[in-house]
Design an enzyme around this catalytic site. Structure first.
Site, PDB file in Angstrom:
ATOM      1  N   ALA A 139      -4.657  10.162   1.168  1.00 41.94           N
ATOM      2  CA  ALA A 139      -4.276  11.431   0.542  1.00 41.94           C
ATOM      3  C   ALA A 139      -4.586  12.629   1.440  1.00 41.94           C
ATOM      4  O   ALA A 139      -5.156  12.486   2.529  1.00 41.94           O
ATOM      5  CB  ALA A 139      -4.988  11.572  -0.796  1.00 41.94           C
ATOM      6  N   HIS A 140      -4.235  13.797   0.962  1.00 37.88           N
ATOM      7  CA  HIS A 140      -4.422  15.031   1.723  1.00 37.88           C
ATOM      8  C   HIS A 140      -5.886  15.300   2.034  1.00 37.88           C
ATOM      9  O   HIS A 140      -6.754  15.080   1.210  1.00 37.88           O
ATOM     10  CB  HIS A 140      -3.792  16.236   1.030  1.00 37.88           C
ATOM     11  CG  HIS A 140      -4.134  16.404  -0.412  1.00 37.88           C
ATOM     12  ND1 HIS A 140      -3.517  17.333  -1.200  1.00 37.88           N
ATOM     13  CD2 HIS A 140      -4.991  15.746  -1.213  1.00 37.88           C
ATOM     14  CE1 HIS A 140      -4.005  17.249  -2.402  1.00 37.88           C
ATOM     15  NE2 HIS A 140      -4.883  16.310  -2.450  1.00 37.88           N
TER      16      HIS A 140
END
Lengths: 322, 322, 322
Positions: free
Chosen positions: C228-229
């Site tokens: 994820a980010h």
């Protein structure tokens, strides 16, 4: 965009110079000239040219501030204006679009193929290598990132975003056992995806078997999710990565499914329920509003009590009381 | 197709007009003129032009009925005839096929690339954007949907279906730890996929390290599954979405793996075993026939008893008996 | 390559003919003329032309042997020489490369598109159907397999391998709830992938929201993983298939995450920790070195004791002692 225009747009109280030019959003610790940031709680030093803060903010920041109720939300809203994703325009000469399709997209990337009888609305972007089947309808201002595959008979609304590699409309997974083999149950249904839906990268949304798979307005789906045939997803549902929803299940409005959740078939998750990460809902269950955890899911309080009971059991055994 | 021909094809007893034209299958509640549907148990009103029913069905449906042993199976079989996926034909001019490859496919979509020394059989469809490597063999009547990637040295049988975005033949995940880094163990083996295998969208089937990865006849794999290097999958195995099978494991014939199952490396799942959703089989285990659940798996009865024990523990603690 | 040159390369003691030609590596049981294999422990009959063995190996193999400390590692190293993946060369005429991009790749496959202001180093291979955005930097000797998508503002190092269908740089999954809808939090950050990283097929690596997502030198990621980010992954980390790491988590050097692991957001996994398959780490947790298992994770010993306690509970209940 000037600070005074931003204050007006996010309906906030500007304190300081209204004529500072803002071109980008940035993190508070890294922001610099012409950038706007936000502070949720505590004071942080910054070189931003403007900061969005809470209404009760009293610190001095050496730059214009804009007071609002929810700084993070206002920051997100102004980011959408400052970072509009509309720089891609034009139709690439390499792409093939069937003659009888009605394509009005503002951008068609390289090596795109669009099959017959398909409609694509204005201001929509179809990026490189996307495949779009027959009888597809895609609304306005939607972005489909590279190498997505949209099978035949899929309908996608306005203002949607579909990230790269996602497959919409593959056959559902349904077979009937014959004596010595599986015979495929027909997977000839449709898919309806409403406006303002965002779907992450490398997801799979299967078409209905005989009926339809539906995703409601404003629903957000993370990467690598599996939505099976005939699933009905409501509005403003949030589904985190690596979650799978099995056939014919119903996910009502405002539900949140965390990461790696498994929803079996013919389940109903009622409006507003939250299912914790890695949890599982077994077939045919109805899960009411509230927070749920575990395999199978139970209310969060029960889940915690169960874990505490097991810890107590361990202590009892360790202390030879059991 | 006329109702009398359908009755003959599915070996059923036709009651009513044998000359009604049927063009599509449909759900019983939505079927209309020229459509055939089926009823498994109870009577349902319908506007279908023909309905497939059980042999002991006695209701009056206002349309021709066909009595068979297993209506759903017969419905699936007739659907395969009525909805044959063979409308795609021709070779798109944009595609590149290596000169020394022997490609007989009935359909080659746009922007396809086929590398050297590859064989593709008659009546096979290679959809837009598919990449096919060197020394690949693909049989007859197989469909490979858009943007799939088939690496070098992969063999795929007849009558297979591979959905969009699936990758067959990427390197297996094997490294040897050196002092300060991982050194890749060679991943130069092959893949053999037998006839009548269906693989969902965005799956990954890795090539063997030195040996082969094999998938047996009639096996069905759902979306987003991971099949690691050297895995041996038997015939008529069913694998639901988001399941992963680690290196060198053996899945014998007629096994069913539900969704989000994890099979560790060097496991053997014996013929006919069923592994429940979200379960895990630990390394080197042998799982015999039966239904298995949990992390790690145990027989379903044990799994239920364990859950009941934990519930009892909670009650005992709550009632201060522990 | 001659056996004497191989012995020198892997720094081993050659016993037997140094002038035997070796062209390929192979499994000990299937190796044949001109092939080299290895034996970790016990003697195995073989038709290989050379075998790499342990230093204390005393059997007679009827072929030259090379004694080394770690036969499997030496075998992996020599395989890298014998099976160099550099046969692909040339730029395919069908591909589009923006004029102001600086592309020095040795291979550009068919239907590739490379957007503006992008740099691709020498001896790098960009396979068919890959999409590369603006302001991307890709180092030397890196291989990007077919149909991968690299969004704008991504940086990839030297000697990396990225398998087919992987998406690098899609938006992170971040929204702010407004009254009646979710507003997207800006996802405009970057991605830095260091040298010698290998990423499997159909993975998703999201860009930072405002900051960066980073993957350290020598890290290996299996198929179908979600990063994820703003995730920060260290050096020589190993991540098995179907694992997901949520936003802003930190995975330090030499960590191993087994298959289907879930790491929640804002977690730190300290250097050298090993997380067992299907385990979960809950939000904001810090996991120190050691082996961890379960949902949520606990030290392996605790996990085993807990399972033993539950088994004991079952026996107590069964024997009516509870």
């Amino acid at each position: 965009m000037l600070t005074k225009d931003i204050a007006e747009f996010i309906n906030g109280e500007l304190i300081g110079d209204g004529n500072v030019e803002i071109t980008r959003v940035a993190d508070i610790s890294k922001a610099t000239i012409n950038e706007i940031s936000f502070i949720e709680k505590d004071f942080k030093p910054t070189n931003a040219s403007c900061v969005i803060v809470r209404e009760n903010f009293i610190e001095n920041l050496n730059c214009p501030i804009i007071k609002v109720k929810n700084p993070k939300l206002s920051f997100a809203k102004i980011a959408q204006i400052l970072h509009q994703n509309n720089s891609k325009t034009g139709w690439h000469k390499s792409s093939f679009i069937a003659e009888n399709s009605d394509v009005r997209a503002s951008f068609i990337g390289a090596f795109v193929s669009v099959d017959e009888n398909t409609y694509i609305g204005e201001a929509t972007q179809i990026h490189d290598g996307v495949r779009i089947g027959k009888n597809v309808s895609i609304g306005k201002c939607t972005i489909i990132y590279p190498n997505c595959v949209i099978y035949d008979n899929v309908s996608i609304g306005n203002d949607c975003v579909i990230h790269a590699g996602t497959v919409i409309g593959a056959d559902g997974f349904g077979y009937v056992r014959d004596e010595n083999e599986y015979v495929k149950f027909p997977q000839i249904g449709k898919i309806f995806i409403d406006d303002n839906v965002e779907i992450g990268a490398n997801c799979c949304i299967d078409r209905g078997a005989l009926g339809e798979t539906r995703i409601g307005k404003g629903t957000k789906i993370d990467n690598l999710c599996q939505i099976a045939h005939n699933v009905q997803i409501g509005q403003n549902v949030v589904i985190a990565a690596l979650t799978g929803i099995s056939g014919s299940s119903v996910i009502e409005d405002d539900v949140i499914l965390a990461g790696q959740v498994g929803i079996a078939d013919h389940v109903t998750i009622k409006k507003g329920a939250i299912i914790g990460a890695k949890s599982a809902v077994f077939p045919n269950k109805i899960v009411r509003a509230g927070v749920w955890c575990g395999v199978p899911v139970q209310p969060l309080e029960d889940y915690k009590r169960q874990n505490a009971s097991i810890k107590k059991l361990e202590r009892l055994i360790k202390n030879k009381k059991l």
